[in-house]
Scaffold this motif. Structure first.
Motif, PDB file in Angstrom:
ATOM      1  N   GLU A 101     -22.190  22.593  -4.570  1.00  0.00           N
ATOM      2  CA  GLU A 101     -20.924  21.990  -4.166  1.00  0.00           C
ATOM      3  C   GLU A 101     -21.228  20.647  -3.523  1.00  0.00           C
ATOM      4  O   GLU A 101     -21.813  20.589  -2.445  1.00  0.00           O
ATOM      5  CB  GLU A 101     -20.178  22.909  -3.198  1.00  0.00           C
ATOM      6  CG  GLU A 101     -19.747  24.223  -3.830  1.00  0.00           C
ATOM      7  CD  GLU A 101     -18.971  25.106  -2.870  1.00  0.00           C
ATOM      8  OE1 GLU A 101     -18.672  24.622  -1.752  1.00  0.00           O
ATOM      9  OE2 GLU A 101     -18.671  26.257  -3.226  1.00  0.00           O
ATOM     10  N   SER A 102     -20.875  19.597  -4.210  1.00  0.00           N
ATOM     11  CA  SER A 102     -21.200  18.254  -3.746  1.00  0.00           C
ATOM     12  C   SER A 102     -20.152  17.276  -4.253  1.00  0.00           C
ATOM     13  O   SER A 102     -19.606  17.443  -5.352  1.00  0.00           O
ATOM     14  CB  SER A 102     -22.589  17.843  -4.242  1.00  0.00           C
ATOM     15  OG  SER A 102     -22.836  16.483  -4.007  1.00  0.00           O
ATOM     16  N   ASN A 103     -19.884  16.260  -3.435  1.00  0.00           N
ATOM     17  CA  ASN A 103     -18.940  15.229  -3.841  1.00  0.00           C
ATOM     18  C   ASN A 103     -19.571  14.200  -4.766  1.00  0.00           C
ATOM     19  O   ASN A 103     -18.878  13.449  -5.454  1.00  0.00           O
ATOM     20  CB  ASN A 103     -18.365  14.518  -2.603  1.00  0.00           C
ATOM     21  CG  ASN A 103     -17.517  15.453  -1.753  1.00  0.00           C
ATOM     22  OD1 ASN A 103     -16.837  16.328  -2.282  1.00  0.00           O
ATOM     23  ND2 ASN A 103     -17.568  15.268  -0.436  1.00  0.00           N
ATOM     24  N   THR A 104     -20.906  14.140  -4.743  1.00  0.00           N
ATOM     25  CA  THR A 104     -21.609  13.107  -5.521  1.00  0.00           C
ATOM     26  C   THR A 104     -22.299  13.655  -6.772  1.00  0.00           C
ATOM     27  O   THR A 104     -22.536  12.908  -7.717  1.00  0.00           O
ATOM     28  CB  THR A 104     -22.662  12.412  -4.641  1.00  0.00           C
ATOM     29  OG1 THR A 104     -23.574  13.398  -4.129  1.00  0.00           O
ATOM     30  CG2 THR A 104     -21.983  11.681  -3.481  1.00  0.00           C
ATOM     31  N   LYS A 106     -22.452  16.814  -9.742  1.00  0.00           N
ATOM     32  CA  LYS A 106     -21.742  17.927 -10.348  1.00  0.00           C
ATOM     33  C   LYS A 106     -22.699  18.800 -11.148  1.00  0.00           C
ATOM     34  O   LYS A 106     -23.598  18.296 -11.824  1.00  0.00           O
ATOM     35  CB  LYS A 106     -20.634  17.406 -11.265  1.00  0.00           C
ATOM     36  CG  LYS A 106     -19.498  16.720 -10.545  1.00  0.00           C
ATOM     37  CD  LYS A 106     -18.407  16.326 -11.533  1.00  0.00           C
ATOM     38  CE  LYS A 106     -17.235  15.669 -10.809  1.00  0.00           C
ATOM     39  NZ  LYS A 106     -16.154  15.292 -11.755  1.00  0.00           N
TER      40      LYS A 106
END
Length: 413
Positions: A101-104, A106
């Motif tokens: 789970e990461s914003n940068t 996928k």
């Protein structure tokens, strides 16, 4: 008195970066380690890993997942590609215990990536696949049976030639050939609309089950005026069934079928693997030896041209015939001692010299044209010696195989 924090290591930016890299690496998986193929006969096979012979892992994954052959974004990832043993309908089963789970960054969309490489209309639902298992025809065979070989009381192998105009067969083949992407480098799916393709299959029959375990595709090239040059293109045996002599059975049957076709003038193989080349060498050497016996010709005293003419009659291609001649020369020389073998190697060496000089020599029409490189007179002996060494290393396994398996040939002469 110690200052605040004195004696305790500070958390540097490098430490933080190392921790992040370590964390990210936990989500990076080697595709060849997390993917497993499973041949499914019954529902119980989906939950069992006891039948090791029916499961295998890919040898390569770069065509699917890129040069790194890695899948990113999952912990404890396992991917099962379940194929029904007869129809090859497929169930894609992806499992993991965590997803990045990461914003940068996928995670890879595994199903989307695999979609173009799996059989059409595969399922991701286990209950649907279980329904397919119950509907499976366990003894379906496509095509005309050319040969049946009994391995033992429980096992037979059937080799078939198939009609590429049969839509049901081509749909089946399109499912089965999805295996090759994971085992043959630079593999491509053939154009099933091109009727010049001949497709041969080998089925294993055991316990009333018939399972396709390999295939061979042959392209029939036109040769003037009304002949055919047959080229073996794809040759594949499931990893679960390799090293059992099945590939030899398949190649020998295909080779015999093609040789019996009057319009076929020679048989070649497109980029054979070392394993297929050994099978081919043994088959062609055996055919040529048998022909020599039938014609009461002594290999050691017959002219090179006479041997080559016999090979051409048996539809052995020119390049392969040269290789067969060298293998048999070394094979027969083996029992005559080191001098005889040395003479054979000298003959091969001289031929390589001639070939190298011929390839490097400009044609007469370009010999005096400005800008065309002219022979430099540089000593090429090292290059030739290296080519000889490479060639001998290449044919050596076939020579040794003949020495191990076919020493009785000499006794028959």
């Amino acid at each position: 008195m110690a200052l605040e924090g004195e004696g305790y290591p500070k958390c540097s930016s490098n430490d933080t970066e190392e921790e992040e890299n370590f964390e990210i690496s936990a989500y990076k998986k080697d595709a060849c380690r997390v993917i497993t193929f499973r041949l499914v006969y019954k529902e119980e096979d989906l939950k069992s890993n006891d039948v090791i012979a029916l499961t295998f892992t890919p040898e390569m994954a770069h065509q699917v997942f890129g040069e790194s052959e890695s899948i990113f974004g999952y912990r404890n990832l396992s991917i099962y590609l379940n194929y029904l043993h007869n129809s090859c309908r497929c169930f894609l089963d992806i499992n993991s215990r965590g997803k990045l789970e990461s914003n940068t960054m996928k995670p890879d969309d595994i199903e989307q990536i695999l979609d173009q490489w799996l059989p059409k209309n595969y399922t991701t639902k286990e209950d649907e696949f279980i329904k397919w298992i119950k509907e499976e025809e366990h003894d379906k065979i496509y095509g005309e049976i050319l040969n049946t070989i009994e391995k033992d009381l429980k096992t037979k192998y059937h080799i078939t030639k198939n009609d590429i105009k049969d839509k049901e067969f081509t749909e089946f083949h399109a499912r089965f050939e999805t295996f090759i992407i994971w085992f043959i480098d630079a593999a491509n799916f053939i154009d099933l609309e091109d009727h010049r393709w001949n497709i041969f299959y080998v089925y294993e029959e055991r316990d009333n089950n018939k399972t396709p375990v390999g295939f061979c595709t042959v392209y029939m090239f036109y040769a003037y005026p009304s002949n055919i040059r047959a080229r073996v293109s794809q040759f594949f045996i499931l990893p679960s069934h390799q090293r059992q002599g099945i590939g030899t059975m398949l190649y020998e049957t295909v080779s015999k079928h093609l040789r019996n076709m009057e319009e076929v003038i020679d048989i070649t193989v497109e980029e054979p693997t070392p394993a297929l080349q050994r099978i081919r060498d043994l088959e062609d050497c055996g055919i040529l030896h048998k022909t020599l016996l039938e014609n009461q010709i002594n290999f050691s005293t017959a002219s090179w041209k006479k041997i080559f003419d016999l090979g051409r009659q048996k539809k052995i291609g020119k390049r392969q015939m040269r290789r067969v001649y060298d293998i048999l020369s070394l094979f027969y020389a083996h029992d005559k001692g080191p001098k005889a073998s040395e003479q054979v190697l000298t003959g091969i060496f001289n031929r390589i010299i001639e070939e190298t000089e011929r390839e490097s020599r400009p044609s007469k029409r370009f010999r005096n044209v400005k800008g065309i490189p002219q022979p430099s007179g540089i000593d090429k002996s090292q290059q030739i010696e290296q080519e000889l060494r490479n060639y001998c290393e290449d044919i050596d396994p076939s020579v040794k195989y003949l020495q191990q398996k076919l020493d009785n040939w000499l006794k028959m002469q």
